[in-house]
Design a protein around this motif. Structure first.
Motif, mmCIF file in Angstrom:
data_model
loop_
_atom_site.group_PDB
_atom_site.id
_atom_site.type_symbol
_atom_site.label_atom_id
_atom_site.label_comp_id
_atom_site.label_asym_id
_atom_site.label_seq_id
_atom_site.Cartn_x
_atom_site.Cartn_y
_atom_site.Cartn_z
ATOM 1 N N MET A 137 0.834 -1.184 0.000
ATOM 2 C CA MET A 137 0.000 0.000 0.000
ATOM 3 C C MET A 137 0.878 1.246 0.000
ATOM 4 S SD MET A 137 -3.061 -1.006 -0.204
ATOM 5 C CE MET A 137 -3.911 0.505 0.177
ATOM 6 N N GLN A 138 0.443 2.278 -0.690
ATOM 7 C CA GLN A 138 1.186 3.527 -0.752
ATOM 8 C C GLN A 138 1.067 4.264 0.576
ATOM 9 O OE1 GLN A 138 3.060 4.637 -3.179
ATOM 10 N NE2 GLN A 138 3.533 6.632 -2.296
ATOM 11 N N VAL A 139 2.222 4.666 1.146
ATOM 12 C CA VAL A 139 2.237 5.354 2.432
ATOM 13 C C VAL A 139 2.103 6.859 2.242
ATOM 14 C CG1 VAL A 139 3.601 5.809 4.508
ATOM 15 C CG2 VAL A 139 3.609 3.526 3.467
ATOM 16 N N ASN A 140 2.799 7.412 1.247
ATOM 17 C CA ASN A 140 2.821 8.850 1.041
ATOM 18 C C ASN A 140 1.529 9.327 0.385
ATOM 19 O OD1 ASN A 140 5.679 9.267 1.895
ATOM 20 N ND2 ASN A 140 6.038 7.901 0.178
ATOM 21 N N PRO A 141 1.103 10.550 0.697
ATOM 22 C CA PRO A 141 -0.138 11.057 0.112
ATOM 23 C C PRO A 141 0.005 11.428 -1.354
ATOM 24 C CG PRO A 141 0.894 12.743 1.469
ATOM 25 C CD PRO A 141 1.684 11.490 1.663
ATOM 26 N N ASP A 142 1.241 11.543 -1.852
ATOM 27 C CA ASP A 142 1.453 11.859 -3.252
ATOM 28 C C ASP A 142 2.495 10.912 -3.830
ATOM 29 O OD1 ASP A 142 3.676 12.744 -1.980
ATOM 30 O OD2 ASP A 142 3.511 14.845 -2.577
ATOM 31 N N PHE A 143 2.708 11.016 -5.133
ATOM 32 C CA PHE A 143 3.703 10.173 -5.801
ATOM 33 C C PHE A 143 4.875 11.063 -6.199
ATOM 34 C CE2 PHE A 143 5.349 7.910 -9.616
ATOM 35 C CZ PHE A 143 5.713 6.724 -8.988
ATOM 36 N N ARG A 144 6.059 10.744 -5.676
ATOM 37 C CA ARG A 144 7.234 11.588 -5.860
ATOM 38 C C ARG A 144 8.112 10.999 -6.961
ATOM 39 N NH1 ARG A 144 9.308 10.799 0.018
ATOM 40 N NH2 ARG A 144 8.739 8.699 -0.706
ATOM 41 N N LEU A 145 8.300 11.769 -8.021
ATOM 42 C CA LEU A 145 9.060 11.312 -9.179
ATOM 43 C C LEU A 145 10.205 12.277 -9.460
ATOM 44 C CD1 LEU A 145 9.146 9.282 -11.642
ATOM 45 C CD2 LEU A 145 7.880 11.046 -12.898
ATOM 46 N N VAL A 146 11.434 11.737 -9.538
ATOM 47 C CA VAL A 146 12.583 12.545 -9.920
ATOM 48 C C VAL A 146 12.945 12.215 -11.365
ATOM 49 C CG1 VAL A 146 13.486 12.727 -7.573
ATOM 50 C CG2 VAL A 146 14.211 10.823 -9.018
ATOM 51 N N TYR A 147 13.571 13.176 -12.060
ATOM 52 C CA TYR A 147 14.005 12.926 -13.435
ATOM 53 C C TYR A 147 15.284 13.707 -13.705
ATOM 54 C CZ TYR A 147 11.829 17.446 -14.582
ATOM 55 O OH TYR A 147 11.494 18.776 -14.611
ATOM 56 N N VAL A 148 16.121 13.139 -14.564
ATOM 57 C CA VAL A 148 17.433 13.725 -14.847
ATOM 58 C C VAL A 148 17.350 14.652 -16.055
ATOM 59 C CG1 VAL A 148 18.635 11.746 -13.847
ATOM 60 C CG2 VAL A 148 18.070 11.737 -16.292
ATOM 61 N N PRO A 149 18.342 15.521 -16.264
ATOM 62 C CA PRO A 149 18.322 16.447 -17.405
ATOM 63 C C PRO A 149 18.219 15.710 -18.736
ATOM 64 C CG PRO A 149 19.996 17.105 -15.835
ATOM 65 C CD PRO A 149 19.484 15.787 -15.366
ATOM 66 N N GLY A 150 17.430 16.297 -19.635
ATOM 67 C CA GLY A 150 17.232 15.709 -20.957
ATOM 68 C C GLY A 150 15.988 14.848 -21.064
ATOM 69 N N VAL A 151 15.465 14.387 -19.929
ATOM 70 C CA VAL A 151 14.251 13.567 -19.920
ATOM 71 C C VAL A 151 13.045 14.484 -19.800
ATOM 72 C CG1 VAL A 151 12.972 11.741 -18.738
ATOM 73 C CG2 VAL A 151 15.470 11.624 -18.896
ATOM 74 N N THR A 152 12.031 14.244 -20.619
ATOM 75 C CA THR A 152 10.806 15.065 -20.588
ATOM 76 C C THR A 152 9.619 14.186 -20.182
ATOM 77 O OG1 THR A 152 10.577 14.668 -22.964
ATOM 78 C CG2 THR A 152 11.614 16.719 -22.293
ATOM 79 N N PRO A 153 9.217 14.228 -18.921
ATOM 80 C CA PRO A 153 8.141 13.355 -18.438
ATOM 81 C C PRO A 153 6.737 13.879 -18.689
ATOM 82 C CG PRO A 153 9.031 14.605 -16.615
ATOM 83 C CD PRO A 153 9.817 15.010 -17.828
ATOM 84 N N GLY A 154 6.597 14.987 -19.423
ATOM 85 C CA GLY A 154 5.296 15.637 -19.559
ATOM 86 C C GLY A 154 4.182 14.733 -20.051
ATOM 87 N N LYS A 155 4.436 13.904 -21.072
ATOM 88 C CA LYS A 155 3.362 13.078 -21.635
ATOM 89 C C LYS A 155 2.860 12.054 -20.627
ATOM 90 C CE LYS A 155 6.714 9.940 -23.818
ATOM 91 N NZ LYS A 155 7.174 9.337 -25.095
#
Length: 268
Positions: free
Chosen positions: A4-22
């Protein structure tokens, strides 16, 4: 094992050059009640964030520690050489490693390419701290730089250009997360980056399948008479049809017409 997810949100990190927008747009459509917290980090900061639990997942560049992290490769980037616009290599459609034999090639500390076989060209006096610092040196016409294409675009300058490299190491972008923290929300994001639909996802965004409705019964249709078989009430099944004799027909029941009419004439 999914937890089960403990945190109230989902935390996502990304490195330079990656575009997670879609992918973040799809997340917002499927899980509007769960905020997605995005954090841009340096290449060397993404993996520690996952180890320390300050991020639930990350869009990183391989390799990562597979003993602790799970990773799904997403795509491989083309490697390019960044050069000044007036450089002699700017006239080429693509560049080989041998073409760089006389060039100073920068190797920044945050480089994401695997140069275990040896960096081409001549080494610089010192390694730039970041890719951004190396770009500044290329603009000063001090040397050239090899990077994934997305980083060349990220650090675009009007006085610089880039060309594809042949037979150079390439960078793989992957989704990574701690093996012991494969939560429902991690499964949901895995489904999104893999292109699963909402109904085929394993996460909480999956919609329950609808029970198919029974098809309506069709009304019984009268059977069509088959050719060659007598039908009841129409002279079939041994029943004879009563009717008037046909005029002009011979035989019994018919009216036979005499020829000549009247009595026969006597001869004179």
């Amino acid at each position: 094992m999914t937890e089960m997810q403990v945190n109230p949100d989902f935390r996502l990190v990304y490195v330079p050059g990656v575009t997670p927008g879609k992918w973040t747009r799809v997340w917002g459509e499927r899980l509007p009640d769960v905020p997605l917290a995005l954090s841009a980090v340096a290449v060397g900061e993404a993996e520690p964030a996952l180890h320390q639990g300050t991020a639930d997942a990350g869009l990183v560049r391989l390799p990562v520690d597979r003993d602790v992290l799970s990773a799904i490769p997403l795509y491989t980037e083309t490697t390019v050489v960044v050069i000044p616009k007036d450089h002699w290599l700017a006239a080429a459609e693509e560049v080989t490693l041998d073409d760089l034999s006389d060039e100073v090639v920068f190797h920044p500390l945050d480089d994401s390419l695997d140069w275990s076989a040896g960096l081409p060209g001549r080494p610089a006096f010192e390694r730039p701290a970041t890719t951004g610092d190396a770009i500044e040196l290329v603009a000063a016409n001090v040397g050239v730089l090899l990077v994934p294409q997305s980083l060349a675009r990220l650090h675009h300058r009007r006085d610089l250009t880039f060309r594809p490299m042949v037979e150079a190491p390439q960078s793989q972008v992957a989704l990574a997360w701690p093996q012991e923290q494969t939560t429902e929300l991690v499964e949901e994001f895995i489904g999104i980056v893999r292109g699963r639909t909402a109904n085929s996802s394993r996460g909480r965004g999956a919609q329950p399948a609808e029970t198919p409705k029974a098809a309506p019964k069709k009304a019984a249709q009268p059977r069509k008479p088959q050719a060659g078989k007598p039908q009841p009430g129409k002279g079939g099944s041994g029943q004879r049809t009563q009717g008037k004799p046909r005029p002009g027909a011979g035989g019994r029941g018919g009216t036979q017409k005499r020829t000549g009419g009247g009595k026969p004439k006597r001869g004179r």
